[in-house]
Scaffold this motif. Structure first.
Motif, PDB file in Angstrom:
ATOM      1  N   UNK A 151     -24.986  54.024 -38.378  1.00 30.43           N
ATOM      2  CA  UNK A 151     -24.623  52.697 -38.888  1.00 30.43           C
ATOM      3  C   UNK A 151     -24.189  51.753 -37.765  1.00 30.43           C
ATOM      4  N   UNK A 152     -23.282  52.192 -36.911  1.00 30.63           N
ATOM      5  CA  UNK A 152     -22.800  51.326 -35.831  1.00 30.63           C
ATOM      6  C   UNK A 152     -23.956  50.941 -34.900  1.00 30.63           C
ATOM      7  N   UNK A 153     -24.846  51.890 -34.640  1.00 29.19           N
ATOM      8  CA  UNK A 153     -25.986  51.595 -33.774  1.00 29.19           C
ATOM      9  C   UNK A 153     -26.907  50.570 -34.432  1.00 29.19           C
ATOM     10  N   UNK A 154     -27.144  50.713 -35.741  1.00 33.57           N
ATOM     11  CA  UNK A 154     -27.984  49.735 -36.430  1.00 33.57           C
ATOM     12  C   UNK A 154     -27.368  48.344 -36.299  1.00 33.57           C
ATOM     13  N   UNK A 193     -30.473  59.445 -35.471  1.00 38.95           N
ATOM     14  CA  UNK A 193     -29.324  58.880 -36.189  1.00 38.95           C
ATOM     15  C   UNK A 193     -29.704  57.587 -36.912  1.00 38.95           C
ATOM     16  N   UNK A 194     -30.488  56.744 -36.262  1.00 37.22           N
ATOM     17  CA  UNK A 194     -30.938  55.511 -36.907  1.00 37.22           C
ATOM     18  C   UNK A 194     -31.836  55.816 -38.107  1.00 37.22           C
ATOM     19  N   UNK A 195     -32.734  56.753 -37.945  1.00 40.47           N
ATOM     20  CA  UNK A 195     -33.626  57.126 -39.043  1.00 40.47           C
ATOM     21  C   UNK A 195     -32.815  57.694 -40.205  1.00 40.47           C
ATOM     22  N   UNK A 196     -31.818  58.516 -39.893  1.00 44.73           N
ATOM     23  CA  UNK A 196     -30.929  59.049 -40.920  1.00 44.73           C
ATOM     24  C   UNK A 196     -30.249  57.906 -41.671  1.00 44.73           C
ATOM     25  N   UNK A 197     -29.682  56.958 -40.933  1.00 48.77           N
ATOM     26  CA  UNK A 197     -28.991  55.817 -41.549  1.00 48.77           C
ATOM     27  C   UNK A 197     -29.949  55.005 -42.423  1.00 48.77           C
ATOM     28  N   UNK A 198     -31.133  54.718 -41.911  1.00 50.15           N
ATOM     29  CA  UNK A 198     -32.104  53.952 -42.694  1.00 50.15           C
ATOM     30  C   UNK A 198     -32.486  54.692 -43.961  1.00 50.15           C
ATOM     31  N   UNK A 199     -32.619  56.000 -43.877  1.00 46.87           N
ATOM     32  CA  UNK A 199     -32.916  56.807 -45.057  1.00 46.87           C
ATOM     33  C   UNK A 199     -31.796  56.783 -46.074  1.00 46.87           C
ATOM     34  N   UNK A 200     -30.566  56.756 -45.600  1.00 46.69           N
ATOM     35  CA  UNK A 200     -29.413  56.719 -46.500  1.00 46.69           C
ATOM     36  C   UNK A 200     -29.320  55.401 -47.249  1.00 46.69           C
ATOM     37  N   UNK A 201     -29.894  54.351 -46.703  1.00 44.96           N
ATOM     38  CA  UNK A 201     -29.797  53.029 -47.323  1.00 44.96           C
ATOM     39  C   UNK A 201     -30.671  52.897 -48.557  1.00 44.96           C
ATOM     40  N   UNK A 202     -31.465  53.905 -48.846  1.00 49.18           N
ATOM     41  CA  UNK A 202     -32.272  53.876 -50.070  1.00 49.18           C
ATOM     42  C   UNK A 202     -31.395  53.987 -51.296  1.00 49.18           C
ATOM     43  N   UNK A 203     -30.260  54.668 -51.180  1.00 51.11           N
ATOM     44  CA  UNK A 203     -29.346  54.798 -52.306  1.00 51.11           C
ATOM     45  C   UNK A 203     -28.847  53.412 -52.696  1.00 51.11           C
ATOM     46  N   UNK A 224     -25.292  47.242 -34.070  1.00 47.19           N
ATOM     47  CA  UNK A 224     -25.267  46.796 -32.679  1.00 47.19           C
ATOM     48  C   UNK A 224     -26.646  46.421 -32.137  1.00 47.19           C
ATOM     49  N   UNK A 225     -27.674  47.260 -32.392  1.00 49.08           N
ATOM     50  CA  UNK A 225     -28.958  47.039 -31.726  1.00 49.08           C
ATOM     51  C   UNK A 225     -30.086  46.576 -32.647  1.00 49.08           C
ATOM     52  N   UNK A 226     -29.926  46.667 -33.954  1.00 51.82           N
ATOM     53  CA  UNK A 226     -31.039  46.351 -34.854  1.00 51.82           C
ATOM     54  C   UNK A 226     -30.795  45.120 -35.733  1.00 51.82           C
ATOM     55  N   UNK A 227     -29.556  44.919 -36.152  1.00 50.24           N
ATOM     56  CA  UNK A 227     -29.278  43.911 -37.179  1.00 50.24           C
ATOM     57  C   UNK A 227     -29.532  42.472 -36.733  1.00 50.24           C
ATOM     58  N   UNK A 228     -29.638  42.224 -35.439  1.00 50.88           N
ATOM     59  CA  UNK A 228     -29.950  40.863 -34.989  1.00 50.88           C
ATOM     60  C   UNK A 228     -31.361  40.462 -35.431  1.00 50.88           C
ATOM     61  N   UNK A 229     -32.255  41.435 -35.568  1.00 55.24           N
ATOM     62  CA  UNK A 229     -33.655  41.147 -35.914  1.00 55.24           C
ATOM     63  C   UNK A 229     -34.089  41.683 -37.271  1.00 55.24           C
ATOM     64  N   UNK A 230     -33.373  42.680 -37.803  1.00 57.33           N
ATOM     65  CA  UNK A 230     -33.804  43.355 -39.026  1.00 57.33           C
ATOM     66  C   UNK A 230     -32.720  43.335 -40.091  1.00 57.33           C
ATOM     67  N   UNK A 231     -33.159  43.348 -41.352  1.00 59.16           N
ATOM     68  CA  UNK A 231     -32.261  43.566 -42.485  1.00 59.16           C
ATOM     69  C   UNK A 231     -32.705  44.849 -43.180  1.00 59.16           C
ATOM     70  N   UNK A 232     -31.893  45.282 -44.105  1.00 65.93           N
ATOM     71  CA  UNK A 232     -32.263  46.401 -44.971  1.00 65.93           C
ATOM     72  C   UNK A 232     -32.125  45.890 -46.398  1.00 65.93           C
ATOM     73  N   UNK A 233     -33.226  45.368 -46.914  1.00 66.38           N
ATOM     74  CA  UNK A 233     -33.239  44.894 -48.291  1.00 66.38           C
ATOM     75  C   UNK A 233     -32.963  43.424 -48.485  1.00 66.38           C
ATOM     76  N   UNK A 234     -32.788  42.675 -47.414  1.00 61.21           N
ATOM     77  CA  UNK A 234     -32.515  41.239 -47.538  1.00 61.21           C
ATOM     78  C   UNK A 234     -33.690  40.383 -47.068  1.00 61.21           C
ATOM     79  N   UNK A 235     -34.834  40.994 -46.832  1.00 64.48           N
ATOM     80  CA  UNK A 235     -36.020  40.239 -46.439  1.00 64.48           C
ATOM     81  C   UNK A 235     -36.220  40.212 -44.936  1.00 64.48           C
TER      82      UNK A 235
END
Length: 122
Positions: free
Chosen positions: A5-8, A82-92, A10-21
């Motif tokens: 989660x923290x890595x997402x 770890x990132x893949x794990x976190x992204x997979x957990x966000x399906x819930x 820190x390094x991903x959320x500037x360019x990506x969302x999870x479910x917000x388009x």
């Protein structure tokens, strides 16, 4: 388990969302269902190499988002897992329709009639 989660953030959320388009890059809702985990790990660790080597999915993503290239971030294999794990957990908790938010690959056709038939057989 909040691994990744923290890595997402820190390094991903500037360019990506999870479910917000789409932000600058694709919405990552359901990405672990659409992409092979080994491919995701390789892409997270070395997107430039996959693109250079002509990986069809990397090339398609690059074409879909021509103004923003997935950067090399120096992630280790553990970071990627770890990132893949976190992204997979966000399906819930995500609506199932969000699993096809990223339009780089159309959702597979689904025959609901097959479910109805199976339910009547039980």
């Amino acid at each position: 388990d909040r691994r990744g989660e923290a890595m997402f953030i820190k390094v991903c959320s500037a360019c990506h969302t999870i479910g917000s388009g789409v932000k600058f890059g694709p919405d990552l809702a359901g990405v672990t269902l659409r992409r092979d985990h080994d491919w995701l790990a390789r892409y997270l660790q070395a997107p430039d190499i996959l693109l250079r080597d002509g990986d069809p999915t990397a090339v398609a993503l690059n074409a879909r988002f021509p103004n923003v290239k997935m950067p090399f971030m120096g992630l280790t294999e553990t970071d990627a897992k770890d990132l893949i794990f976190y992204l997979g957990q966000q399906l819930d908790g995500l609506d199932s329709t969000l699993t096809s938010v990223e339009a780089d690959q159309p959702a597979a056709p689904h025959d609901h009639a097959a479910h109805d038939h199976a339910a009547h057989d039980h």
